[in-house]
Scaffold this motif. Structure first.
Motif, PDB file in Angstrom:
ATOM      1  N   VAL A 118     -15.261 -67.034 -12.038  1.00  0.00           N
ATOM      2  CA  VAL A 118     -13.976 -66.596 -12.754  1.00  0.00           C
ATOM      3  C   VAL A 118     -14.538 -66.414 -14.163  1.00  0.00           C
ATOM      4  CG1 VAL A 118     -11.820 -67.290 -13.954  1.00  0.00           C
ATOM      5  CG2 VAL A 118     -12.111 -67.954 -11.402  1.00  0.00           C
ATOM      6  N   CYS A 119     -15.172 -67.158 -15.002  1.00  0.00           N
ATOM      7  CA  CYS A 119     -15.992 -66.841 -16.192  1.00  0.00           C
ATOM      8  C   CYS A 119     -16.611 -65.661 -16.410  1.00  0.00           C
ATOM      9  CB  CYS A 119     -16.742 -68.073 -16.818  1.00  0.00           C
ATOM     10  SG  CYS A 119     -15.873 -69.677 -17.307  1.00  0.00           S
ATOM     11  N   SER A 120     -17.290 -65.399 -15.262  1.00  0.00           N
ATOM     12  CA  SER A 120     -18.219 -64.023 -15.176  1.00  0.00           C
ATOM     13  C   SER A 120     -17.412 -62.746 -15.138  1.00  0.00           C
ATOM     14  CB  SER A 120     -19.314 -64.283 -14.326  1.00  0.00           C
ATOM     15  OG  SER A 120     -18.636 -63.986 -12.989  1.00  0.00           O
ATOM     16  N   LEU A 121     -16.187 -63.002 -14.202  1.00  0.00           N
ATOM     17  CA  LEU A 121     -15.410 -61.670 -14.252  1.00  0.00           C
ATOM     18  C   LEU A 121     -14.665 -61.719 -15.683  1.00  0.00           C
ATOM     19  CD1 LEU A 121     -13.514 -62.622 -10.780  1.00  0.00           C
ATOM     20  CD2 LEU A 121     -15.053 -60.722 -11.264  1.00  0.00           C
ATOM     21  N   ILE A 122     -14.122 -62.481 -16.185  1.00  0.00           N
ATOM     22  CA  ILE A 122     -13.704 -62.502 -17.498  1.00  0.00           C
ATOM     23  C   ILE A 122     -14.625 -61.910 -18.694  1.00  0.00           C
ATOM     24  CG2 ILE A 122     -12.546 -63.701 -19.456  1.00  0.00           C
ATOM     25  CD1 ILE A 122     -11.210 -65.562 -17.311  1.00  0.00           C
ATOM     26  N   LEU A 123     -15.622 -62.162 -18.556  1.00  0.00           N
ATOM     27  CA  LEU A 123     -16.701 -61.882 -19.481  1.00  0.00           C
ATOM     28  C   LEU A 123     -17.130 -60.229 -19.237  1.00  0.00           C
ATOM     29  CD1 LEU A 123     -19.098 -64.836 -19.926  1.00  0.00           C
ATOM     30  CD2 LEU A 123     -17.735 -63.768 -21.655  1.00  0.00           C
ATOM     31  N   GLY A 124     -17.088 -60.079 -17.812  1.00  0.00           N
ATOM     32  CA  GLY A 124     -17.416 -58.562 -17.604  1.00  0.00           C
ATOM     33  C   GLY A 124     -16.381 -57.731 -18.017  1.00  0.00           C
ATOM     34  N   ASN A 125     -14.941 -57.895 -17.888  1.00  0.00           N
ATOM     35  CA  ASN A 125     -13.927 -57.273 -18.271  1.00  0.00           C
ATOM     36  C   ASN A 125     -13.830 -56.957 -19.690  1.00  0.00           C
ATOM     37  OD1 ASN A 125     -13.085 -56.892 -15.699  1.00  0.00           O
ATOM     38  ND2 ASN A 125     -11.401 -58.680 -15.864  1.00  0.00           N
ATOM     39  N   ALA A 126     -14.309 -58.206 -20.269  1.00  0.00           N
ATOM     40  CA  ALA A 126     -14.278 -58.084 -21.940  1.00  0.00           C
ATOM     41  C   ALA A 126     -15.467 -57.395 -22.386  1.00  0.00           C
ATOM     42  CB  ALA A 126     -14.605 -59.440 -22.359  1.00  0.00           C
ATOM     43  N   LYS A 127     -16.672 -57.283 -21.839  1.00  0.00           N
ATOM     44  CA  LYS A 127     -17.848 -56.463 -22.128  1.00  0.00           C
ATOM     45  C   LYS A 127     -17.371 -54.914 -21.901  1.00  0.00           C
ATOM     46  CE  LYS A 127     -20.782 -59.836 -22.904  1.00  0.00           C
ATOM     47  NZ  LYS A 127     -21.333 -60.047 -24.133  1.00  0.00           N
ATOM     48  N   ASP A 128     -16.456 -54.757 -20.791  1.00  0.00           N
ATOM     49  CA  ASP A 128     -16.246 -53.371 -20.524  1.00  0.00           C
ATOM     50  C   ASP A 128     -15.341 -52.932 -21.655  1.00  0.00           C
ATOM     51  OD1 ASP A 128     -17.627 -53.199 -17.968  1.00  0.00           O
ATOM     52  OD2 ASP A 128     -15.811 -53.691 -17.048  1.00  0.00           O
ATOM     53  N   LYS A 129     -14.504 -53.895 -22.186  1.00  0.00           N
ATOM     54  CA  LYS A 129     -13.508 -53.418 -23.295  1.00  0.00           C
ATOM     55  C   LYS A 129     -14.429 -53.273 -24.713  1.00  0.00           C
ATOM     56  CE  LYS A 129      -9.753 -53.259 -20.974  1.00  0.00           C
ATOM     57  NZ  LYS A 129      -9.330 -51.968 -20.540  1.00  0.00           N
ATOM     58  N   GLU A 130     -15.700 -53.670 -24.513  1.00  0.00           N
ATOM     59  CA  GLU A 130     -16.534 -53.672 -25.771  1.00  0.00           C
ATOM     60  C   GLU A 130     -15.960 -54.509 -27.023  1.00  0.00           C
ATOM     61  OE1 GLU A 130     -17.101 -49.680 -27.252  1.00  0.00           O
ATOM     62  OE2 GLU A 130     -17.900 -49.004 -25.477  1.00  0.00           O
ATOM     63  N   LEU A 131     -15.587 -55.740 -26.507  1.00  0.00           N
ATOM     64  CA  LEU A 131     -15.384 -56.843 -27.318  1.00  0.00           C
ATOM     65  C   LEU A 131     -16.341 -57.804 -27.657  1.00  0.00           C
ATOM     66  CD1 LEU A 131     -11.773 -57.772 -25.674  1.00  0.00           C
ATOM     67  CD2 LEU A 131     -12.307 -56.550 -27.654  1.00  0.00           C
ATOM     68  N   ASN A 132     -16.223 -58.450 -28.990  1.00  0.00           N
ATOM     69  CA  ASN A 132     -17.536 -59.464 -29.426  1.00  0.00           C
ATOM     70  C   ASN A 132     -16.911 -60.910 -28.599  1.00  0.00           C
ATOM     71  OD1 ASN A 132     -19.374 -60.952 -30.207  1.00  0.00           O
ATOM     72  ND2 ASN A 132     -18.521 -60.681 -32.412  1.00  0.00           N
ATOM     73  N   VAL A 133     -17.443 -61.354 -27.559  1.00  0.00           N
ATOM     74  CA  VAL A 133     -17.129 -62.622 -26.989  1.00  0.00           C
ATOM     75  C   VAL A 133     -18.294 -63.358 -27.220  1.00  0.00           C
ATOM     76  CG1 VAL A 133     -16.636 -63.417 -24.811  1.00  0.00           C
ATOM     77  CG2 VAL A 133     -16.255 -61.028 -25.083  1.00  0.00           C
ATOM     78  N   LYS A 134     -17.881 -64.875 -27.366  1.00  0.00           N
ATOM     79  CA  LYS A 134     -18.304 -66.089 -27.809  1.00  0.00           C
ATOM     80  C   LYS A 134     -17.776 -67.005 -26.555  1.00  0.00           C
ATOM     81  CE  LYS A 134     -18.088 -65.881 -32.730  1.00  0.00           C
ATOM     82  NZ  LYS A 134     -17.495 -66.481 -33.907  1.00  0.00           N
ATOM     83  N   GLY A 135     -18.922 -67.241 -25.621  1.00  0.00           N
ATOM     84  CA  GLY A 135     -18.992 -68.157 -24.431  1.00  0.00           C
ATOM     85  C   GLY A 135     -19.385 -67.687 -23.272  1.00  0.00           C
ATOM     86  N   PRO A 136     -19.285 -68.227 -22.196  1.00  0.00           N
ATOM     87  CA  PRO A 136     -18.281 -69.294 -22.166  1.00  0.00           C
ATOM     88  C   PRO A 136     -19.020 -70.787 -22.742  1.00  0.00           C
ATOM     89  CG  PRO A 136     -19.319 -68.974 -19.795  1.00  0.00           C
ATOM     90  CD  PRO A 136     -19.944 -67.823 -21.077  1.00  0.00           C
ATOM     91  N   VAL A 137     -18.523 -71.419 -23.542  1.00  0.00           N
ATOM     92  CA  VAL A 137     -18.804 -72.643 -23.940  1.00  0.00           C
ATOM     93  C   VAL A 137     -18.726 -74.016 -23.011  1.00  0.00           C
ATOM     94  CG1 VAL A 137     -18.826 -74.411 -26.065  1.00  0.00           C
ATOM     95  CG2 VAL A 137     -18.518 -71.794 -26.241  1.00  0.00           C
ATOM     96  N   ARG A 138     -19.724 -74.444 -22.490  1.00  0.00           N
ATOM     97  CA  ARG A 138     -19.445 -75.462 -21.567  1.00  0.00           C
ATOM     98  C   ARG A 138     -19.071 -76.885 -22.305  1.00  0.00           C
ATOM     99  NH1 ARG A 138     -22.579 -71.904 -20.007  1.00  0.00           N
ATOM    100  NH2 ARG A 138     -22.779 -71.148 -17.827  1.00  0.00           N
ATOM    101  N   MET A 139     -17.781 -77.339 -22.042  1.00  0.00           N
ATOM    102  CA  MET A 139     -17.595 -78.774 -22.514  1.00  0.00           C
ATOM    103  C   MET A 139     -17.904 -79.755 -21.704  1.00  0.00           C
ATOM    104  SD  MET A 139     -16.155 -77.605 -25.140  1.00  0.00           S
ATOM    105  CE  MET A 139     -15.103 -78.917 -26.042  1.00  0.00           C
ATOM    106  N   PRO A 140     -17.973 -80.810 -22.289  1.00  0.00           N
ATOM    107  CA  PRO A 140     -18.272 -82.157 -21.406  1.00  0.00           C
ATOM    108  C   PRO A 140     -17.514 -82.498 -20.223  1.00  0.00           C
ATOM    109  CG  PRO A 140     -18.353 -82.707 -23.711  1.00  0.00           C
ATOM    110  CD  PRO A 140     -17.570 -81.425 -23.675  1.00  0.00           C
ATOM    111  N   THR A 141     -18.085 -82.765 -19.023  1.00  0.00           N
ATOM    112  CA  THR A 141     -17.399 -82.861 -17.749  1.00  0.00           C
ATOM    113  C   THR A 141     -16.456 -84.297 -17.880  1.00  0.00           C
ATOM    114  OG1 THR A 141     -19.004 -81.710 -16.737  1.00  0.00           O
ATOM    115  CG2 THR A 141     -17.769 -83.113 -15.606  1.00  0.00           C
ATOM    116  N   LYS A 142     -15.496 -84.520 -17.586  1.00  0.00           N
ATOM    117  CA  LYS A 142     -14.658 -85.564 -17.322  1.00  0.00           C
ATOM    118  C   LYS A 142     -14.956 -85.972 -15.989  1.00  0.00           C
ATOM    119  CE  LYS A 142     -10.574 -84.607 -20.229  1.00  0.00           C
ATOM    120  NZ  LYS A 142      -9.212 -84.348 -20.158  1.00  0.00           N
ATOM    121  N   LYS A 143     -15.392 -87.291 -15.918  1.00  0.00           N
ATOM    122  CA  LYS A 143     -15.580 -87.916 -14.635  1.00  0.00           C
ATOM    123  C   LYS A 143     -14.291 -89.259 -14.320  1.00  0.00           C
ATOM    124  CE  LYS A 143     -20.383 -87.519 -15.723  1.00  0.00           C
ATOM    125  NZ  LYS A 143     -21.593 -87.986 -16.115  1.00  0.00           N
ATOM    126  N   LEU A 144     -13.494 -88.755 -13.334  1.00  0.00           N
ATOM    127  CA  LEU A 144     -12.478 -89.913 -13.085  1.00  0.00           C
ATOM    128  C   LEU A 144     -12.877 -90.475 -12.096  1.00  0.00           C
ATOM    129  CD1 LEU A 144      -9.577 -87.127 -13.191  1.00  0.00           C
ATOM    130  CD2 LEU A 144     -10.415 -88.481 -15.129  1.00  0.00           C
TER     131      LEU A 144
END
Length: 115
Positions: A32-58
């Protein structure tokens, strides 16, 4: 100014957008992140990310026997929650175009708009 002109100006205003994606399945989350980034690159936007946050372990540890009799055997269950952040600056119309994708039911998607 008329009401239509004011609405046109507001719709062209640039907003800081933060997308937060969470899932227990990292492969679907990355897709899903790669799809969003692909769409943003098609619109020629300056994108930061995806930033990986720490994994929650329940983790939950529970007894196997419901009555408490017998040997003391335990079940251990765990669940990992993965989180990604994507930041960019765009108009609200472009955000609608970028986020108009098929998202897996396992992925939770949240959009935060700041002026």
């Amino acid at each position: 100014m008329s009401v239509q002109q004011k609405q046109g100006i507001e719709s062209q205003k640039q907003h800081r957008i933060r997308m937060t994606l969470t899932s227990s399945n990292p492969k679907k989350l990355e897709r899903v992140c790669s799809l969003i980034l692909g769409n943003a690159k098609d619109k020629e936007l300056n994108v930061k990310g995806p930033v990986r946050m720490p994994t929650k372990k329940l983790k939950i540890t529970t007894r196997k026997t419901p009555c408490g009799e017998g040997s003391k055997t335990w079940d251990r269950y765990s669940m990992r929650i993965h989180k990604r952040l994507i930041d960019f600056v765009a108009t609200s119309a472009i955000v609608r175009d970028i986020t108009h994708i098929n998202i897996d039911p396992d992925v939770t998607f949240e959009v935060t708009i700041a002026s």
